[in-house]
Design a protein around this motif. Structure first.
Motif, PDB file in Angstrom:
ATOM      1  N   ASP A 120     -16.256  35.386 102.825  1.00  0.00           N
ATOM      2  CA  ASP A 120     -16.682  34.018 102.527  1.00  0.00           C
ATOM      3  C   ASP A 120     -16.914  33.771 101.041  1.00  0.00           C
ATOM      4  O   ASP A 120     -17.236  32.637 100.655  1.00  0.00           O
ATOM      5  N   SER A 121     -16.777  34.807 100.211  1.00  0.00           N
ATOM      6  CA  SER A 121     -17.148  34.648  98.810  1.00  0.00           C
ATOM      7  C   SER A 121     -16.080  35.173  97.860  1.00  0.00           C
ATOM      8  O   SER A 121     -15.165  35.898  98.254  1.00  0.00           O
ATOM      9  N   ARG A 122     -16.249  34.823  96.603  1.00  0.00           N
ATOM     10  CA  ARG A 122     -15.321  35.280  95.582  1.00  0.00           C
ATOM     11  C   ARG A 122     -15.335  36.793  95.446  1.00  0.00           C
ATOM     12  O   ARG A 122     -14.344  37.396  95.047  1.00  0.00           O
ATOM     13  N   HIS A 123     -16.455  37.421  95.780  1.00  0.00           N
ATOM     14  CA  HIS A 123     -16.550  38.879  95.702  1.00  0.00           C
ATOM     15  C   HIS A 123     -15.653  39.540  96.753  1.00  0.00           C
ATOM     16  O   HIS A 123     -15.025  40.566  96.476  1.00  0.00           O
ATOM     17  N   ASP A 124     -15.600  38.959  97.932  1.00  0.00           N
ATOM     18  CA  ASP A 124     -14.725  39.477  98.984  1.00  0.00           C
ATOM     19  C   ASP A 124     -13.262  39.333  98.588  1.00  0.00           C
ATOM     20  O   ASP A 124     -12.458  40.260  98.764  1.00  0.00           O
ATOM     21  N   ILE A 125     -12.919  38.165  98.056  1.00  0.00           N
ATOM     22  CA  ILE A 125     -11.532  37.909  97.674  1.00  0.00           C
ATOM     23  C   ILE A 125     -11.126  38.796  96.507  1.00  0.00           C
ATOM     24  O   ILE A 125     -10.026  39.371  96.493  1.00  0.00           O
ATOM     25  N   ALA A 126     -12.014  38.950  95.534  1.00  0.00           N
ATOM     26  CA  ALA A 126     -11.711  39.807  94.383  1.00  0.00           C
ATOM     27  C   ALA A 126     -11.521  41.254  94.808  1.00  0.00           C
ATOM     28  O   ALA A 126     -10.606  41.941  94.334  1.00  0.00           O
ATOM     29  N   ALA A 127     -12.376  41.737  95.704  1.00  0.00           N
ATOM     30  CA  ALA A 127     -12.255  43.110  96.189  1.00  0.00           C
ATOM     31  C   ALA A 127     -10.937  43.298  96.933  1.00  0.00           C
ATOM     32  O   ALA A 127     -10.244  44.304  96.749  1.00  0.00           O
ATOM     33  N   GLY A 128     -10.600  42.324  97.774  1.00  0.00           N
ATOM     34  CA  GLY A 128      -9.358  42.420  98.532  1.00  0.00           C
ATOM     35  C   GLY A 128      -8.135  42.438  97.633  1.00  0.00           C
ATOM     36  O   GLY A 128      -7.229  43.260  97.814  1.00  0.00           O
ATOM     37  N   LYS A 129      -8.103  41.556  96.665  1.00  0.00           N
ATOM     38  CA  LYS A 129      -6.963  41.503  95.750  1.00  0.00           C
ATOM     39  C   LYS A 129      -6.842  42.799  94.957  1.00  0.00           C
ATOM     40  O   LYS A 129      -5.741  43.337  94.765  1.00  0.00           O
ATOM     41  N   ALA A 138     -10.142  33.723 103.762  1.00  0.00           N
ATOM     42  CA  ALA A 138     -11.487  33.222 103.511  1.00  0.00           C
ATOM     43  C   ALA A 138     -11.929  32.237 104.579  1.00  0.00           C
ATOM     44  O   ALA A 138     -11.112  31.560 105.202  1.00  0.00           O
ATOM     45  N   VAL A 139     -13.257  32.166 104.765  1.00  0.00           N
ATOM     46  CA  VAL A 139     -13.880  31.116 105.574  1.00  0.00           C
ATOM     47  C   VAL A 139     -14.750  30.286 104.637  1.00  0.00           C
ATOM     48  O   VAL A 139     -15.391  30.837 103.741  1.00  0.00           O
ATOM     49  N   PRO A 140     -14.782  28.956 104.800  1.00  0.00           N
ATOM     50  CA  PRO A 140     -15.451  28.094 103.830  1.00  0.00           C
ATOM     51  C   PRO A 140     -16.917  27.817 104.107  1.00  0.00           C
ATOM     52  O   PRO A 140     -17.576  27.142 103.312  1.00  0.00           O
ATOM     53  N   TYR A 141     -17.457  28.345 105.210  1.00  0.00           N
ATOM     54  CA  TYR A 141     -18.793  27.933 105.637  1.00  0.00           C
ATOM     55  C   TYR A 141     -19.913  28.859 105.158  1.00  0.00           C
ATOM     56  O   TYR A 141     -21.083  28.612 105.442  1.00  0.00           O
ATOM     57  N   GLY A 142     -19.586  29.949 104.465  1.00  0.00           N
ATOM     58  CA  GLY A 142     -20.599  30.955 104.144  1.00  0.00           C
ATOM     59  C   GLY A 142     -21.316  30.741 102.827  1.00  0.00           C
ATOM     60  O   GLY A 142     -21.618  29.612 102.440  1.00  0.00           O
ATOM     61  N   TYR A 143     -21.551  31.871 102.136  1.00  0.00           N
ATOM     62  CA  TYR A 143     -22.343  31.852 100.908  1.00  0.00           C
ATOM     63  C   TYR A 143     -21.436  32.205  99.737  1.00  0.00           C
ATOM     64  O   TYR A 143     -20.909  33.302  99.675  1.00  0.00           O
ATOM     65  N   ALA A 155     -12.233  28.566  98.174  1.00  0.00           N
ATOM     66  CA  ALA A 155     -10.805  28.336  97.954  1.00  0.00           C
ATOM     67  C   ALA A 155     -10.431  28.484  96.489  1.00  0.00           C
ATOM     68  O   ALA A 155      -9.279  28.808  96.161  1.00  0.00           O
ATOM     69  N   ALA A 156     -11.413  28.269  95.592  1.00  0.00           N
ATOM     70  CA  ALA A 156     -11.146  28.388  94.163  1.00  0.00           C
ATOM     71  C   ALA A 156     -10.834  29.826  93.753  1.00  0.00           C
ATOM     72  O   ALA A 156     -10.291  30.056  92.666  1.00  0.00           O
ATOM     73  N   SER A 157     -11.161  30.787  94.625  1.00  0.00           N
ATOM     74  CA  SER A 157     -10.886  32.195  94.336  1.00  0.00           C
ATOM     75  C   SER A 157      -9.453  32.590  94.668  1.00  0.00           C
ATOM     76  O   SER A 157      -9.051  33.723  94.426  1.00  0.00           O
ATOM     77  N   GLY A 158      -8.698  31.674  95.259  1.00  0.00           N
ATOM     78  CA  GLY A 158      -7.293  31.938  95.543  1.00  0.00           C
ATOM     79  C   GLY A 158      -7.013  32.904  96.669  1.00  0.00           C
ATOM     80  O   GLY A 158      -6.125  33.762  96.535  1.00  0.00           O
ATOM     81  N   PRO A 159      -7.712  32.786  97.812  1.00  0.00           N
ATOM     82  CA  PRO A 159      -7.378  33.670  98.940  1.00  0.00           C
ATOM     83  C   PRO A 159      -5.970  33.382  99.447  1.00  0.00           C
ATOM     84  O   PRO A 159      -5.445  32.276  99.260  1.00  0.00           O
ATOM     85  N   ASP A 160      -5.369  34.358 100.103  1.00  0.00           N
ATOM     86  CA  ASP A 160      -4.034  34.159 100.662  1.00  0.00           C
ATOM     87  C   ASP A 160      -4.041  33.160 101.805  1.00  0.00           C
ATOM     88  O   ASP A 160      -3.020  32.516 102.083  1.00  0.00           O
ATOM     89  N   GLY A 161      -5.165  33.045 102.487  1.00  0.00           N
ATOM     90  CA  GLY A 161      -5.282  32.104 103.586  1.00  0.00           C
ATOM     91  C   GLY A 161      -6.720  31.658 103.756  1.00  0.00           C
ATOM     92  O   GLY A 161      -7.644  32.270 103.187  1.00  0.00           O
TER      93      GLY A 161
END
Length: 221
Positions: A177-186, A194-199, A206-212
C-alpha cells in the motif's frame, strides 16, 4: 486471471495497510506510551500518516510531533520500549481485515500460489495478529522488520523470500500500500501491485509507479 498474476508463482504481501487496518491498535499503543512520558497524545488520524517504516520510526515520529523536535536517543528508546509493551498487550483488539482480503488469500492459495508476508512490523506481533484474524495458515513464510538486518524499502526481505523458495524475482509479485513496498519490489526485480486504501504518508501510492493497482484484493480472484 488478473494480469498482475500472469507468470507469477510467489506473492509477497505487506501487512499493515494492505491486508489489515491496524492503526486503531497502533495509535492506542502510541498514545499510552506518550502518556507514560507525560507527553500529549497523538491521536489516530496523525498516527495513520506515520505508519510504514517500522515501530521505532513510528515512535520517533510521534515523539518529534509531541516535543516539537527530534528526541534524544535515550528518550526514544524509553518511548519505544513503552510502545512495545502496550502494543504487545493488545495487538489485535481493533485490527481488522480489509474487505476482500480473506477471499483473495484463500482463492490464491487454492490456485497453488506460494503466499508470503513481508512486513516492517516487529516479527513478534505477526503470529498474534494473523492468528486472531484466522489467516495464519495462508502464508508459507513470514518476515518482520527485525527478521533481517534490512527492512523495506530495502529489497533484502523480498530477495530472501525469492531465494528461500527458489523462485526467480521475475516470477514474484510484491503487493503493498505504500511507496516503501513499491520501492522494495522494484529494487528486488519483482512485479509490483498496489492498493490505494492503506497508509502512504498522505500520498497516493499510484505516484510510486506500481506495475498494477487494484481497489480490492478480491479483484485478484
Amino acid at each position: 486471471m488478473h494480469p498482475s498474476l500472469e507468470g507469477i508463482t510467489l506473492i509477497c504481501f505487506d501487512l499493515d495497510g494492505t491486508l489489515v487496518d491496524s492503526v486503531p491498535d497502533l495509535a492506542a499503543a502510541v498514545d499510552l506510551a506518550l502518556a507514560d512520558l507525560a507527553l500529549p497524545v497523538a491521536g489516530e488520524a496523525r498516527v495513520r500518516d506515520w505508519v510504514g517504516n517500522g515501530s521505532r520510526v513510528l515512535v520517533e515520529r510521534a515523539l518529534t510531533s509531541a516535543l516539537g523536535q527530534p528526541p534524544e536517543a535515550e528518550r526514544l528508546e524509553a518511548a519505544h520500549a513503552r510502545f512495545l509493551h502496550h502494543y504487545g498487550q493488545a495487538p489485535n483488539a481493533r485490527t481488522r481485515l480489509y474487505p476482500g482480503v480473506r477471499e483473495a488469500l484463500e482463492g490464491l492459495a487454492a490456485r497453488g500460489l506460494t503466499l508470503t508476508l513481508v512486513t516492517n512490523k516487529p516479527a513478534a506481533f505477526i503470529a498474534p495478529i494473523l492468528g486472531g484474524l484466522g489467516i495464519e495458515g495462508c502464508f508459507a513464510r513470514c518476515l518482520g522488520g527485525d527478521s533481517l538486518a534490512e527492512k523495506k524499502p530495502h529489497p533484502a526481505p523480498l530477495l530472501a523470500m525469492s531465494d528461500h523458495f527458489e523462485v526467480p524475482p521475475s516470477r514474484c509479485l510484491m503487493v503493498g500500500d505504500s511507496r516503501h513496498d513499491i520501492a522494495a519490489g522494484k529494487a528486488a526485480g519483482f512485479r509490483t501491485l498496489a492498493v490505494p486504501y492503506g497508509y502512504n504518508h498522505g500520498e497516493p501510492v499510484a505516484a510510486s509507479g506500481p506495475d498494477g493497482l487494484v481497489e480490492s484484493l478480491a479483484e485478484l480472484v
